[in-house]
Design a protein around this motif. Structure first.
Motif, PDB file in Angstrom:
ATOM      1  N   ARG A  64      39.409  36.997  41.520  1.00 20.84           N
ATOM      2  CA  ARG A  64      38.098  36.727  42.086  1.00 20.84           C
ATOM      3  C   ARG A  64      37.858  35.248  42.304  1.00 20.84           C
ATOM      4  O   ARG A  64      37.171  34.858  43.233  1.00 20.84           O
ATOM      5  CB  ARG A  64      36.999  37.295  41.191  1.00 20.84           C
ATOM      6  CG  ARG A  64      36.941  38.795  41.199  1.00 20.84           C
ATOM      7  CD  ARG A  64      35.674  39.293  40.537  1.00 20.84           C
ATOM      8  NE  ARG A  64      34.492  38.787  41.232  1.00 20.84           N
ATOM      9  CZ  ARG A  64      33.964  39.375  42.317  1.00 20.84           C
ATOM     10  NH1 ARG A  64      34.499  40.450  42.828  1.00 20.84           N
ATOM     11  NH2 ARG A  64      32.885  38.857  42.877  1.00 20.84           N
ATOM     12  N   SER A  65      38.388  34.411  41.418  1.00 15.38           N
ATOM     13  CA  SER A  65      38.069  32.994  41.497  1.00 15.38           C
ATOM     14  C   SER A  65      39.229  32.121  41.947  1.00 15.38           C
ATOM     15  O   SER A  65      39.076  30.930  42.138  1.00 15.38           O
ATOM     16  CB  SER A  65      37.558  32.514  40.136  1.00 15.38           C
ATOM     17  OG  SER A  65      38.550  32.717  39.151  1.00 15.38           O
TER      18      SER A  65
ATOM     19  N   GLU B 129      29.482  33.370  48.841  1.00 12.70           N
ATOM     20  CA  GLU B 129      30.930  33.316  48.996  1.00 12.70           C
ATOM     21  C   GLU B 129      31.402  31.907  49.348  1.00 12.70           C
ATOM     22  O   GLU B 129      32.454  31.453  48.875  1.00 12.70           O
ATOM     23  CB  GLU B 129      31.382  34.312  50.066  1.00 12.70           C
ATOM     24  CG  GLU B 129      31.373  35.761  49.604  1.00 12.70           C
ATOM     25  CD  GLU B 129      32.385  35.996  48.497  1.00 12.70           C
ATOM     26  OE1 GLU B 129      33.598  36.044  48.788  1.00 12.70           O
ATOM     27  OE2 GLU B 129      31.959  36.121  47.331  1.00 12.70           O
TER      28      GLU B 129
ATOM     29  N   ARG C 214      31.401  30.078  46.123  1.00 15.34           N
ATOM     30  CA  ARG C 214      32.471  30.523  45.220  1.00 15.34           C
ATOM     31  C   ARG C 214      33.833  30.022  45.678  1.00 15.34           C
ATOM     32  O   ARG C 214      34.672  29.621  44.872  1.00 15.34           O
ATOM     33  CB  ARG C 214      32.493  32.055  45.138  1.00 15.34           C
ATOM     34  CG  ARG C 214      33.538  32.618  44.179  1.00 15.34           C
ATOM     35  CD  ARG C 214      33.517  34.128  44.169  1.00 15.34           C
ATOM     36  NE  ARG C 214      33.948  34.692  45.432  1.00 15.34           N
ATOM     37  CZ  ARG C 214      35.225  34.840  45.808  1.00 15.34           C
ATOM     38  NH1 ARG C 214      36.200  34.422  45.001  1.00 15.34           N
ATOM     39  NH2 ARG C 214      35.533  35.375  46.969  1.00 15.34           N
ATOM     40  N   THR C 215      34.053  30.038  46.991  1.00 17.81           N
ATOM     41  CA  THR C 215      35.365  29.663  47.518  1.00 17.81           C
ATOM     42  C   THR C 215      35.489  28.183  47.824  1.00 17.81           C
ATOM     43  O   THR C 215      36.583  27.699  48.110  1.00 17.81           O
ATOM     44  CB  THR C 215      35.658  30.453  48.810  1.00 17.81           C
ATOM     45  OG1 THR C 215      34.653  30.147  49.803  1.00 17.81           O
ATOM     46  CG2 THR C 215      35.661  31.951  48.547  1.00 17.81           C
TER      47      THR C 215
ATOM     48  N   PRO D 131      25.400  36.343  41.796  1.00 15.97           N
ATOM     49  CA  PRO D 131      26.376  35.390  41.288  1.00 15.97           C
ATOM     50  C   PRO D 131      25.829  34.667  40.062  1.00 15.97           C
ATOM     51  O   PRO D 131      24.633  34.415  39.949  1.00 15.97           O
ATOM     52  CB  PRO D 131      26.566  34.410  42.467  1.00 15.97           C
ATOM     53  CG  PRO D 131      26.167  35.197  43.672  1.00 15.97           C
ATOM     54  CD  PRO D 131      25.097  36.125  43.216  1.00 15.97           C
TER      55      PRO D 131
END
Length: 484
Positions: free
Chosen positions: A9-10, A138, A141-142, A205
């Motif tokens: 996921r990360s 997203e 996160r990315t 999140p």
């Protein structure tokens, strides 16, 4: 949703995390529920009016009702998405789409149909703000500043739906009558609810732009841990109510701007004053006017959206009615005539998403609008069919350029903590444009969509296109970052 490891996921130190592609189908489907209902009904208005004995001015309420509900609901639902996350709102709203589809399919008269379109408007409120909020999460996160590929995909998906919509509307009307255009929402709702239930995250999140640095963390139910009832205090119900009165009275006046309705703009002004006072004093305002007022680039983007969508929706509905009543095409033929607009729009969106800067893309759209409106003024009942197709091609340029550039402007210019509500406000200004277009269409045509009325409508569109150009040319704050 299937659990994945933390590494999956990360990402890892050697490989940047990738956007979760499983989120894309529900994001895309949710965001297109409103446009597909806009376009499917466009070529069904004439046969629907004939079946129910309604004039173009009366059937225009089917268009207005959808956008009235959605213009009000989008920023409200967007703000709730900012607070609670997208899952709950997405599932509840897309369920309403199916309910509206059943009511519309069984409706015995125009009044019930209008009510079904109101429910449909509220049902389609969550899709676009949810998609933009998910993209913001997203991107955070990315580590991507702007998920260009998915932003372009959203724009292209809307263009693709616009291609399919008139054709599908004409086909459904030819096979099952106008009721089939409402029944379409039942399977779409089932699919959207299923995808949302399976793929949208159950919790927000753990670290959002809104809670970063405050020590708050996401809970398993999609809320932020903190003092009991914290979220209840952060839902600005008085602000939302005043905003509803403001927008409702304004839109009702725009749909029928006669002197005997003078009390509506008075109520709008009173609601606007009360709303401004409330929001400037509220600890957690529904719309943070202090932040929004200081964000001049975002305000100019909203103004451009209003002007752009006056042109776009006047063409979608007004020109479609003229091709049927004034030019003599069938609903299916009218849908085919509009197809080049959206096919060209797809190509323009893809090209701009890859290479175009926001300002350049907006200027291309502005010139395309002016050229298309000028071509409308040259058309008449004796024009060859190819002239209508040429017009549809030219209209495809702003159709593809403006939507993408406006969407990406909001993503770059908005407060990350209010991405959902900012995206909702973009749609609200678009629907304000649709209201102006609907009122202009009804006023231009009256009881019959003739050529003289189409030319009057084209002059209104030309004025809006000129305003859009001026707002773009003289906006020195536009950044020349990629539009995708």
């Amino acid at each position: 949703m299937t659990r994945r490891s933390t590494a999956e996921r990360s990402g890892t130190a050697d490989q940047a995390p990738a956007l979760d592609r499983r989120l894309v189908p529900p994001m895309v489907l949710g965001s297109v529920l409103n446009p597909i209902n806009s376009t499917v009904i466009a070529v069904a208005l004439v046969p629907l009016g004939a079946a129910l004995g309604a004039s173009p001015a009366q059937t225009a309420w089917l268009v207005s009702a959808l956008y009235l509900a959605t213009a009000l609901g989008q920023p409200v639902v967007g703000r709730l998405i900012d607070l609670f996350g997208p899952r709950r709102l997405f599932l509840s709203a897309t369920t309403l789409v199916g309910v509206a589809g059943i009511v519309g399919t069984l409706a015995p008269n125009l009044g019930v149909l209008i009510a079904a379109r109101v429910v449909l408007g509220f049902g389609t409120c969550a899709g676009y703000p949810a998609a933009m909020a998910l993209l913001r999460a997203e991107a955070r996160r990315t580590g991507q500043d702007s998920p260009a590929g998915v932003l372009t995909l959203l724009a292209v998906a809307n263009q693709t739906v616009a291609v399919i919509g008139p054709l599908l509307g004409g086909l459904l009307t030819s096979i099952g009558g106008w009721r089939a255009t409402f029944a379409l929402n039942v399977p779409l709702s089932v699919l959207a609810v299923a995808l949302g239930a399976l793929r949208l995250p159950r919790a927000r999140p753990a670290e959002t732009a809104e809670t970063a640095g405050t020590g708050e963390t996401a809970g398993s139910a999609g809320t932020v841990a903190g003092p009991r009832g914290g979220f209840a205090r952060r839902i600005d119900l008085p602000g939302m109510a005043l905003f509803a009165v403001l927008l409702l009275t304004l839109l009702l006046f725009l749909m029928d701007p006669h002197p005997d309705r003078w009390y509506l703009p008075v109520l709008t002004a009173a609601a606007a004053t009360a709303f401004t006072v409330r929001e400037r004093r509220a600890a957690e305002p529904f719309i943070d006017l202090k932040v929004l007022g200081g964000n001049a680039p975002l305000l100019r983007t909203y103004a451009r959206a209003l002007a752009a969508y006056v042109v776009a929706y006047a063409f979608l509905y007004g020109f479609a009615q003229w091709t049927e009543e004034g030019f003599g095409l069938t609903p299916l033929q009218a849908g085919l005539v509009q197809a080049p607009t959206f096919l060209v729009g797809i190509a323009v969106s893809v090209a701009a998403g890859r290479r175009g800067g926001i300002r350049t893309t907006l200027l291309i759209g502005a010139v395309g609008q002016l050229a298309a409106c000028a071509l409308m003024l040259a058309l008449g009942t004796h024009s060859p069919l190819w002239a209508l197709l040429v017009l549809a091609v030219v209209f495809g340029i702003p159709q593809g350029a403006n939507g993408l550039a406006l969407q990406n402007s909001v993503f770059q210019q908005s407060d990350p903590a209010r991405t959902g509500s900012s995206a909702g406000l973009l749609r609200t200004f678009a629907y304000l444009g649709s209201m102006v277009a609907s009122a202009a269409t009804a006023a231009a045509y009256g009881p019959h969509a003739g050529t003289a009325g189409m030319h009057r409508l084209a002059w209104v569109m030309l004025a809006a296109a000129a305003l859009f150009l001026l707002l773009t040319v003289f906006d020195r704050g536009l950044r020349t970052r990629p539009a995708g």
